[in-house]
Design a protein around this motif. Structure first.
Motif, PDB file in Angstrom:
ATOM      1  N   THR A  51       0.829  -1.208   0.000  1.00 22.99           N
ATOM      2  CA  THR A  51       0.000   0.000   0.000  1.00 22.99           C
ATOM      3  C   THR A  51       0.863   1.257   0.000  1.00 22.99           C
ATOM      4  N   THR A  52       1.928   1.257   0.782  1.00 17.57           N
ATOM      5  CA  THR A  52       2.830   2.409   0.826  1.00 17.57           C
ATOM      6  C   THR A  52       3.482   2.641  -0.534  1.00 17.57           C
ATOM      7  N   HIS A  53       3.962   1.575  -1.152  1.00 13.31           N
ATOM      8  CA  HIS A  53       4.598   1.715  -2.466  1.00 13.31           C
ATOM      9  C   HIS A  53       3.587   2.163  -3.534  1.00 13.31           C
ATOM     10  N   ARG A  54       2.360   1.651  -3.473  1.00 15.74           N
ATOM     11  CA  ARG A  54       1.332   2.087  -4.441  1.00 15.74           C
ATOM     12  C   ARG A  54       1.014   3.566  -4.277  1.00 15.74           C
ATOM     13  N   LEU A 117      10.282  18.059  -2.679  1.00 15.96           N
ATOM     14  CA  LEU A 117      10.762  16.802  -3.251  1.00 15.96           C
ATOM     15  C   LEU A 117      11.783  16.148  -2.326  1.00 15.96           C
ATOM     16  N   ARG A 118      12.620  16.946  -1.687  1.00 14.34           N
ATOM     17  CA  ARG A 118      13.588  16.394  -0.734  1.00 14.34           C
ATOM     18  C   ARG A 118      12.861  15.739   0.449  1.00 14.34           C
ATOM     19  N   LYS A 119      11.779  16.368   0.907  1.00 15.83           N
ATOM     20  CA  LYS A 119      10.999  15.796   2.015  1.00 15.83           C
ATOM     21  C   LYS A 119      10.389  14.460   1.599  1.00 15.83           C
ATOM     22  N   THR A 120       9.811  14.429   0.407  1.00 15.49           N
ATOM     23  CA  THR A 120       9.226  13.187  -0.106  1.00 15.49           C
ATOM     24  C   THR A 120      10.293  12.100  -0.211  1.00 15.49           C
ATOM     25  N   ALA A 121      11.449  12.455  -0.773  1.00 17.88           N
ATOM     26  CA  ALA A 121      12.524  11.480  -0.954  1.00 17.88           C
ATOM     27  C   ALA A 121      13.050  10.959   0.384  1.00 17.88           C
ATOM     28  N   LEU A 122      13.201  11.854   1.354  1.00 15.06           N
ATOM     29  CA  LEU A 122      13.692  11.433   2.662  1.00 15.06           C
ATOM     30  C   LEU A 122      12.694  10.505   3.349  1.00 15.06           C
ATOM     31  N   GLU A 123      11.410  10.832   3.269  1.00 10.56           N
ATOM     32  CA  GLU A 123      10.382   9.962   3.852  1.00 10.56           C
ATOM     33  C   GLU A 123      10.390   8.594   3.177  1.00 10.56           C
ATOM     34  N   ALA A 124      10.533   8.578   1.846  1.00  6.45           N
ATOM     35  CA  ALA A 124      10.552   7.317   1.111  1.00  6.45           C
ATOM     36  C   ALA A 124      11.783   6.495   1.474  1.00  6.45           C
ATOM     37  N   LEU A 125      12.939   7.140   1.523  1.00  4.72           N
ATOM     38  CA  LEU A 125      14.171   6.440   1.885  1.00  4.72           C
ATOM     39  C   LEU A 125      14.044   5.847   3.282  1.00  4.72           C
ATOM     40  N   THR A 126      13.552   6.648   4.211  1.00  4.52           N
ATOM     41  CA  THR A 126      13.430   6.191   5.596  1.00  4.52           C
ATOM     42  C   THR A 126      12.454   5.029   5.729  1.00  4.52           C
ATOM     43  N   SER A 127      11.291   5.141   5.100  1.00  4.93           N
ATOM     44  CA  SER A 127      10.314   4.060   5.253  1.00  4.93           C
ATOM     45  C   SER A 127      10.803   2.779   4.587  1.00  4.93           C
ATOM     46  N   SER A 128      11.500   2.890   3.448  1.00  2.86           N
ATOM     47  CA  SER A 128      12.057   1.687   2.820  1.00  2.86           C
ATOM     48  C   SER A 128      13.155   1.081   3.683  1.00  2.86           C
ATOM     49  N   ALA A 129      13.970   1.917   4.307  1.00  4.79           N
ATOM     50  CA  ALA A 129      15.029   1.403   5.188  1.00  4.79           C
ATOM     51  C   ALA A 129      14.429   0.663   6.379  1.00  4.79           C
TER      52      ALA A 129
END
Length: 153
Positions: A51-54, A117-129
């Motif tokens: 769901t997060t990735h979608r 975009l940096r905020k989005t990328a950081l949230e995505a990186l963190t949640s994937s980690a």
């Protein structure tokens, strides 16, 4: 339900965002693949990850469209980095998919100065980690956490 309007992506970040979109497509596909090999006790974690990735994929696609850029389409299928035949291989492949997504989102961080975009990328990186750590831990991998999430291997 209407979607929030998407913010255009800076031109110098498009390629990195398209790569991140590709990683999101691959992660979604991987979650579907491994669901056939994992017991029901993993359903909540699988659903949360997929769901997060979608949701992230949908947000990226809206932003690319707002930038007048055609979003990268998903492949029909993906070749996992190793065969998926059981619970252990499923958990390992999920950890790899999350690591790949973290690498892609780290690249977005490196290719933009845009605060949103940096905020989005950081949230995505963190949640994937975090998800990758959970999958490695569930699979008994050690160490479960990586030193530098998103660092290419």
């Amino acid at each position: 339900m209407t979607q929030p309007s998407a913010k255009a992506i800076p031109a110098d970040s498009i390629d990195a965002v398209q790569q991140a979109l590709g990683a999101e497509h691959a992660a979604i596909w991987t979650y579907g693949l491994v669901s056939a090999f994992l017991p029901n006790s993993f359903n909540n974690a699988l659903n949360e990850g997929a769901t997060t990735h979608r949701a992230r994929r949908d947000t990226i696609e809206r932003s690319l469209n707002a930038s007048d850029v055609a979003p990268k389409t998903a492949e029909v299928a993906y070749v996992p980095p190793q065969p998926v035949t059981d619970q252990a291989s499923s958990l390992a492949v999920l950890a790899i998919a999350e690591s790949d997504a973290a690498v892609a989102w780290r690249s977005v961080l490196e290719h933009t100065d845009d605060a949103d975009l940096r905020k989005t990328a950081l949230e995505a990186l963190t949640s994937s980690a975090v998800r990758g750590t959970r999958w490695r831990k569930a699979g008994g991998q050690s160490p479960a956490a990586t030193e530098m999430p998103g660092q290419p291997s």
